[in-house]
Write an enzyme that holds these catalytic residues in place. Structure first.
Site, PDB file in Angstrom:
ATOM      1  N   CYS A   1       1.166  -0.964   0.019  1.00 28.75           N
ATOM      2  CA  CYS A   1      -0.032   0.128  -0.082  1.00 28.75           C
ATOM      3  C   CYS A   1       1.222   1.356  -0.108  1.00 28.75           C
ATOM      4  CB  CYS A   1      -0.497  -0.312   1.436  1.00 28.75           C
ATOM      5  SG  CYS A   1      -1.803   1.734   0.765  1.00 28.75           S
TER       6      CYS A   1
ATOM      7  N   CYS B   1      -6.422   1.588  -0.790  1.00 27.60           N
ATOM      8  CA  CYS B   1      -7.233   0.872   0.730  1.00 27.60           C
ATOM      9  C   CYS B   1      -6.796  -0.365  -0.105  1.00 27.60           C
ATOM     10  CB  CYS B   1      -7.858   0.899   1.449  1.00 27.60           C
ATOM     11  SG  CYS B   1      -7.374  -0.365   2.701  1.00 27.60           S
TER      12      CYS B   1
ATOM     13  N   GLN C   1     -17.941 -11.519  10.743  1.00 28.36           N
ATOM     14  CA  GLN C   1     -16.369 -11.659  10.511  1.00 28.36           C
ATOM     15  C   GLN C   1     -15.828 -10.813   9.410  1.00 28.36           C
ATOM     16  OE1 GLN C   1     -15.344 -12.657  12.640  1.00 28.36           O
ATOM     17  NE2 GLN C   1     -15.688 -14.472  13.409  1.00 28.36           N
TER      18      GLN C   1
ATOM     19  N   ASN D   1     -24.164 -17.712  13.179  1.00 21.51           N
ATOM     20  CA  ASN D   1     -22.675 -17.905  12.439  1.00 21.51           C
ATOM     21  C   ASN D   1     -22.468 -19.444  12.352  1.00 21.51           C
ATOM     22  OD1 ASN D   1     -20.984 -17.275  10.489  1.00 21.51           O
ATOM     23  ND2 ASN D   1     -19.225 -17.212  12.287  1.00 21.51           N
TER      24      ASN D   1
ATOM     25  N   CYS E   1     -10.683 -13.791  20.491  1.00 20.77           N
ATOM     26  CA  CYS E   1     -10.437 -13.097  18.987  1.00 20.77           C
ATOM     27  C   CYS E   1      -9.710 -11.718  20.070  1.00 20.77           C
ATOM     28  CB  CYS E   1     -11.498 -11.538  18.625  1.00 20.77           C
ATOM     29  SG  CYS E   1     -12.633 -11.407  19.314  1.00 20.77           S
TER      30      CYS E   1
END
Length: 477
Positions: A80, A172, A280, A314, A433
């Protein structure tokens, strides 16, 4: 320059530092001759560097890279143009200069270190890391919007490194390509609006076929601004949602059109969602994550399963394709209602005798779980646990407390009413997470709850960032 720079006996200038490792903030870690630790932004393992120190404490220093004298084989060219250590660099990614394979190794090590140092838990087996595309993966993002009057421009993107200012981003690469191409048109759109000074944020949510943009606006939008949004939507194939206050005020600009959803094709499940619902960030990784979690849980047709922190379902709905009975428990009434809708719509679409198992959803504050509440939910053969960053401490503690009561440990509370006939789950798959809260909860399960940690591994849900997603398996000892 000598090729023997890694040899400690080789003379080198006294201001050079040899980088030994990298931490989760992508800082190189080195030591001064007196043993003081130096954290260096931009430095990588095995490099010889010089750095400018900008913060000093008794035992450590914070520094920024000024020159690399011997480069690490793990260093790569960032993908980037807005990444770097320079003023105005985007702060959305921290690890683009580190090879993706090395990023995975750093995160796997962070998981193992947390489990051992915080939880005193060592997995019996390390799972192979789950990896996916390193670019174009980010289907969810919160983009800041700022009309900079002095520069005569509008900025749309992430914040600059260690700054509250919005980075001047033209592209991006971690966003889907069609969204990356939209950044400059979005800047032009906001600049053209009457409300250019009162629209602080655009939230992105991509489904399999719909791209939704949620515009946060602090004042009512004019008819001209609404017309501009509709023109942009037609030109770029997006769906506008408007948010005037809190998340409960989010509404479609224009009713009708396709619905946001993502598929879990291995299980024949389609998950509709609203753009502000939690899903997610990385759909490719999510599909693999769900598949591996269910494979590790190994649910049988005769078993009852509880999915804790079930969200939209999920994991719950795929579990319902395998189990006898499923209970999904979630803290948000809104998400519980959405889970029920998703279950009903998927049940209605089943064919050929493949109906989903009996499934119920309940709302409960999972951060206030007690042994009594655990017993009241009934015994389950298997658990799936997928908490937010705070982890599942109350849940793990309630399970550990029940085990301590069962074995008559000193100081343990009496067994709750209804415990007769209740049994703890034989297996738990914990999706995390935050490796620190996973380690804390794993310590409870292993040292007090009667479980072994049979496997653990990291999931590279957010390439180029410091975020560590992981999965651990616990079996009754």
């Amino acid at each position: 320059m000598s090729d023997d720079l890694n040899d400690k006996q080789t003379p080198y200038p006294s201001d050079w530092l040899q980088v030994e490792s990298v931490d989760l903030d992508a800082q190189g870690v080195a030591h001064r001759p007196d043993g003081k630790v130096v954290f260096i932004d931009g430095a990588l393992p095995f490099e010889w560097i010089t750095a400018h120190t900008h913060k000093r404490k008794n035992n450590w220093e914070q520094a920024s890279l000024t020159a690399v004298h011997r480069e690490s084989p793990q260093r790569v060219r960032p993908g980037c143009p807005h990444f770097g250590l320079h003023a105005g660099a985007c702060g959305g990614c921290k690890m683009q200069h580190l090879h993706v394979g090395a990023q995975v190794a750093v995160k796997q090590r962070a998981l193992e270190d947390n489990l051992w140092h915080l939880g005193k838990v060592k997995p019996e087996m390390l799972l192979r890391p789950i990896e996916g595309p390193a670019w174009g993966y980010r289907y969810r993002a919160r983009l800041s919007v700022r009309h900079v009057v002095k520069k005569g421009t509008v900025l749309v993107g992430f914040h600059e490194r260690k700054s509250r200012y919005v980075a001047d981003m033209q592209v991006c690469p971690v966003l889907p390509p069609h969204v990356s191409r939209m950044l400059m048109p979005l800047r032009a759109l906001i600049a053209s609006m009457d409300a250019r000074d009162t629209c602080p944020q655009i939230e992105l949510a991509c489904g399999d076929s719909v791209t939704a943009l949620v515009l946060r606006h602090l004042e009512p939008l004019s008819a001209d601004d609404l017309a501009r949004l509709r023109t942009f939507a037609a030109a770029h194939g997006v769906q506008w949602w408007l948010q005037s206050k809190g998340p409960e005020t989010v509404k479609l600009l224009d009713e009708g059109g396709a619905q946001l959803s993502y598929a879990l094709p291995e299980f024949g499940i389609t998950m509709p969602f609203k753009p502000t619902d939690f899903t997610q960030v990385n759909p490719q990784i999510n599909r693999v994550l769900v598949s591996r979690a269910l494979r590790l849980l190994d649910v049988q047709k005769t078993e009852r399963v509880i999915d804790w922190f079930c969200g939209l379902g999920n994991f719950t709905l795929p579990l319902a394709t395998q189990a006898r009975e499923v209970l999904g428990i979630e803290g948000s009434e809104t998400l519980v209602a959405r889970s029920r809708e998703n279950y009903a719509s998927n049940q209605a679409q089943t064919h050929g005798g493949k109906a989903l198992a009996a499934t119920d959803f309940v709302a409960r504050n999972l951060f206030e779980m007690t042994p009594e509440m655990l017993v009241a939910d009934g015994a389950a053969d298997k658990w799936l646990v997928d908490p937010p960053r705070e982890g599942a401490f109350a849940l793990a503690k309630a399970l550990a407390d029940l085990e301590q009561s069962r074995i008559g440990a000193e100081g343990a509370a009496p067994l709750p009413v209804g415990f007769d006939g209740w049994t703890p789950p034989k297996r738990i798959v914990y999706v995390s997470c935050n490796p620190a809260t996973l380690a804390r909860d794993a310590g409870l399960l292993v040292h007090l709850g009667g479980y072994r940690c049979t496997a653990a591994g990291m999931v590279n849900m957010f390439p180029h960032t410091a975020h560590v997603e992981s999965m651990a398996v616990f079996e009754r000892a």
